[in-house]
Design a protein around this motif. Sequence first.
Motif, PDB file in Angstrom:
ATOM      1  N   ASN A  54      18.332   9.612  12.682  1.00  0.00           N
ATOM      2  CA  ASN A  54      17.136  10.381  12.365  1.00  0.00           C
ATOM      3  C   ASN A  54      17.518  11.489  11.392  1.00  0.00           C
ATOM      4  N   GLY A  55      16.971  11.421  10.180  1.00  0.00           N
ATOM      5  CA  GLY A  55      17.267  12.431   9.180  1.00  0.00           C
ATOM      6  C   GLY A  55      18.000  11.855   7.984  1.00  0.00           C
ATOM      7  N   HIS A  56      18.390  12.744   7.074  1.00  0.00           N
ATOM      8  CA  HIS A  56      18.983  12.296   5.808  1.00  0.00           C
ATOM      9  C   HIS A  56      20.429  11.829   5.948  1.00  0.00           C
ATOM     10  N   GLY A  57      21.130  12.227   7.013  1.00  0.00           N
ATOM     11  CA  GLY A  57      22.478  11.723   7.241  1.00  0.00           C
ATOM     12  C   GLY A  57      23.576  12.456   6.516  1.00  0.00           C
ATOM     13  N   LEU A  58      23.311  13.677   6.036  1.00  0.00           N
ATOM     14  CA  LEU A  58      24.342  14.475   5.367  1.00  0.00           C
ATOM     15  C   LEU A  58      24.794  15.606   6.284  1.00  0.00           C
ATOM     16  N   SER A  86       0.829  -1.208   0.000  1.00  0.00           N
ATOM     17  CA  SER A  86       0.000   0.000   0.000  1.00  0.00           C
ATOM     18  C   SER A  86       0.862   1.256   0.000  1.00  0.00           C
ATOM     19  N   LEU A  87       1.965   1.251   0.752  1.00  0.00           N
ATOM     20  CA  LEU A  87       2.877   2.404   0.774  1.00  0.00           C
ATOM     21  C   LEU A  87       3.516   2.618  -0.596  1.00  0.00           C
ATOM     22  N   VAL A  88       3.883   1.526  -1.258  1.00  0.00           N
ATOM     23  CA  VAL A  88       4.470   1.635  -2.596  1.00  0.00           C
ATOM     24  C   VAL A  88       3.480   2.283  -3.558  1.00  0.00           C
ATOM     25  N   THR A  89       2.233   1.843  -3.509  1.00  0.00           N
ATOM     26  CA  THR A  89       1.216   2.403  -4.406  1.00  0.00           C
ATOM     27  C   THR A  89       0.955   3.867  -4.090  1.00  0.00           C
ATOM     28  N   ALA A  90       0.873   4.210  -2.787  1.00  0.00           N
ATOM     29  CA  ALA A  90       0.631   5.598  -2.403  1.00  0.00           C
ATOM     30  C   ALA A  90       1.763   6.513  -2.863  1.00  0.00           C
ATOM     31  N   SER A 133      14.699   8.910  -0.980  1.00  0.00           N
ATOM     32  CA  SER A 133      13.270   8.665  -1.171  1.00  0.00           C
ATOM     33  C   SER A 133      12.825   7.387  -0.471  1.00  0.00           C
ATOM     34  N   ILE A 134      13.767   6.516  -0.164  1.00  0.00           N
ATOM     35  CA  ILE A 134      13.440   5.312   0.615  1.00  0.00           C
ATOM     36  C   ILE A 134      12.785   5.725   1.929  1.00  0.00           C
ATOM     37  N   ARG A 135      13.351   6.763   2.537  1.00  0.00           N
ATOM     38  CA  ARG A 135      12.847   7.256   3.821  1.00  0.00           C
ATOM     39  C   ARG A 135      11.409   7.750   3.683  1.00  0.00           C
ATOM     40  N   LEU A 178       8.839   4.585   2.843  1.00  0.00           N
ATOM     41  CA  LEU A 178       8.613   3.688   3.977  1.00  0.00           C
ATOM     42  C   LEU A 178       8.340   4.440   5.282  1.00  0.00           C
ATOM     43  N   ARG A 179       8.363   5.772   5.227  1.00  0.00           N
ATOM     44  CA  ARG A 179       8.074   6.605   6.404  1.00  0.00           C
ATOM     45  C   ARG A 179       8.994   6.251   7.568  1.00  0.00           C
ATOM     46  N   LEU A 180      10.291   6.319   7.276  1.00  0.00           N
ATOM     47  CA  LEU A 180      11.321   5.934   8.229  1.00  0.00           C
ATOM     48  C   LEU A 180      12.024   7.164   8.794  1.00  0.00           C
ATOM     49  N   PRO A 181      12.547   7.062  10.015  1.00  0.00           N
ATOM     50  CA  PRO A 181      13.367   8.151  10.543  1.00  0.00           C
ATOM     51  C   PRO A 181      14.639   8.381   9.731  1.00  0.00           C
ATOM     52  N   SER A 182      15.240   7.295   9.214  1.00  0.00           N
ATOM     53  CA  SER A 182      16.467   7.415   8.427  1.00  0.00           C
ATOM     54  C   SER A 182      16.528   6.248   7.445  1.00  0.00           C
TER      55      SER A 182
END
Length: 574
Positions: free
Chosen positions: A536-540, A411-415, A458-460, A463-467
């Motif tokens: 938590n975050g993009h890591g840059l 469902s997340l992939v489709t959204a 965009s993975i984050r 999948l609605r992930l912190p990182s």
Amino acid sequence: MTNRSSVLGALVLVACLFAPTSAAVQAQGTQMIRVGLYYGSSSLAAATLSPAGPSANTVYTDGAAVADVPGQSYVRDFAYRVLAMQTPNLAAAQAEVATLASQHLPAYLEELPNASYDVFSGPDAAISTAQAAAAALPGSTVLGPYGVLIPGQSSLAAAQATVQALLPTGQIAYPIALAQGWGVLVGAETSQAAAQALLPSLQPTYPTAALYTPSGSELEVQLPTGGVAFLAQSSSGLQVSGDQGVVGIQGKAYRGALQFVLRGTALEVVNTLPLEQYLYGVVPSEMPASWSPQALEAQAIASRTYALYQVEHAAQGSLFDVYPNTQSQAYGGYAAEQLSSNAAVDATANIVMTYSGQPIDAVFSADSGGATENSENVWGTALPYLRGVDELAGYQPGTWTITYSAAQIASLVTAWSGQAIGALEQVALQGVAQTFSGRPLDVLFAGSGGQYTVWRDSIRGLLRLPSTLFTLASNGQVYAQTADGVSTIASLSGANAQAAGGLGPLPATVQVEGASGETASYPLVPTTYTLNGRGNGHGLGMSQDGAQYMAEQGLSYQAILSHYYTGVAFSPDN
């Protein structure tokens, strides 16, 4: 960026020109920045100016003071609107406003010079919209922005006197601030033809009266009681600034000035202020003000550098330079300020990080998870100063665990993609060995109806992930004994098995018998996925938690920033 976390003076309303520019405005050597407070879907139907109480807001047109407007005044579009009620009773007018609001109609009241009240629904940019609203309100009338202009009023007081003189005629009239001086707009007509019909009755008394064609950018300044203070032509917007350098809108306080620009009938609001004052509202919004001075100083320089980079790279014609949230960096305005974070801004005043003599794009995140990443592995562009580095020895990153069902992931992939992949059969992290920190370059989602690959940061989002620094496990993983040890097969979906009757598809589950004879059922195609991650975050760039840890070890802001941003210099030299 990842978000960590009054007393108002009199207001000054200024009608002036704002030429769009891709660089920050320079005023007496002070770097200015424009922050979009309300824009797009967050634009306002009407803006409430602060403060409340007796403080007056001095009104300016083209730099000349023309009027005082008290706190809690309003700014709104002057366009088509529906007159739903006329009454001498304030309580009845207020009740009608509440009734219209309950019907999801924008509603407000105006106090007239004869101490009666008009209740309106609107404003509406198109007459058709107003007519549709009027059709649902029996006895209502559509009013418009067309009328007759009586120019040449020497002051707002003179325009108000003319409005009073017109009361016996029954005509609606408003003072209007023009590009040059004041006038009176008579009528609230829906067309130029209707406005034309007013001229014969007005020209004998007012020979200079002429048709007024609205520009579509007129604003109405309304008193707290509902009375109209005046209208203003505002093709370039109105500006509001405080007599003590602080201005309020919608109950929030900001340093500098507020600019109001119409988009249709909605107001977009921009806070323009000196860069250093902007940082007073950024640093404590991005990092706890109780943290070490060296960490706060590092944050101040990173935020200053990031903001300056955004100013210098703003798109041509853009209304503002930065967002007030983590789309840029968090900005809490005047109310967010703390003595410790203000001190960090002051202690590092004007210091920025540069690479090859230019300010860098000094992005940062809350927690790297133990190691930052190379920029091309997160956002696709290689920047020499955004190279992956390990955190200082002893740093303990935050950890997290998220579990999804296979159906939830599909469902997340489709959204995210708009693409249906059917029943999820496999999730594969790819390119992990190619990154500095072990973040995947992409994630493949394979299903019964297709597959989809999401890349980098965009993975984050998907999948609605912190990182994106995580490992993946599922209840359908298969482990095989190889010559080198035990390895993992992510999924046996689509595989065949050799049986007595020949080669055929695997069953959905297998029964495994333990040493004591007990059996358990395991899916060969996963039904749940568990993501175990860090950070938590993009890591840059700078890790805010890492910066605090380094400060606790006694390191300076120079050492902190030089660790996270490779090869940078500090300008001015310090």
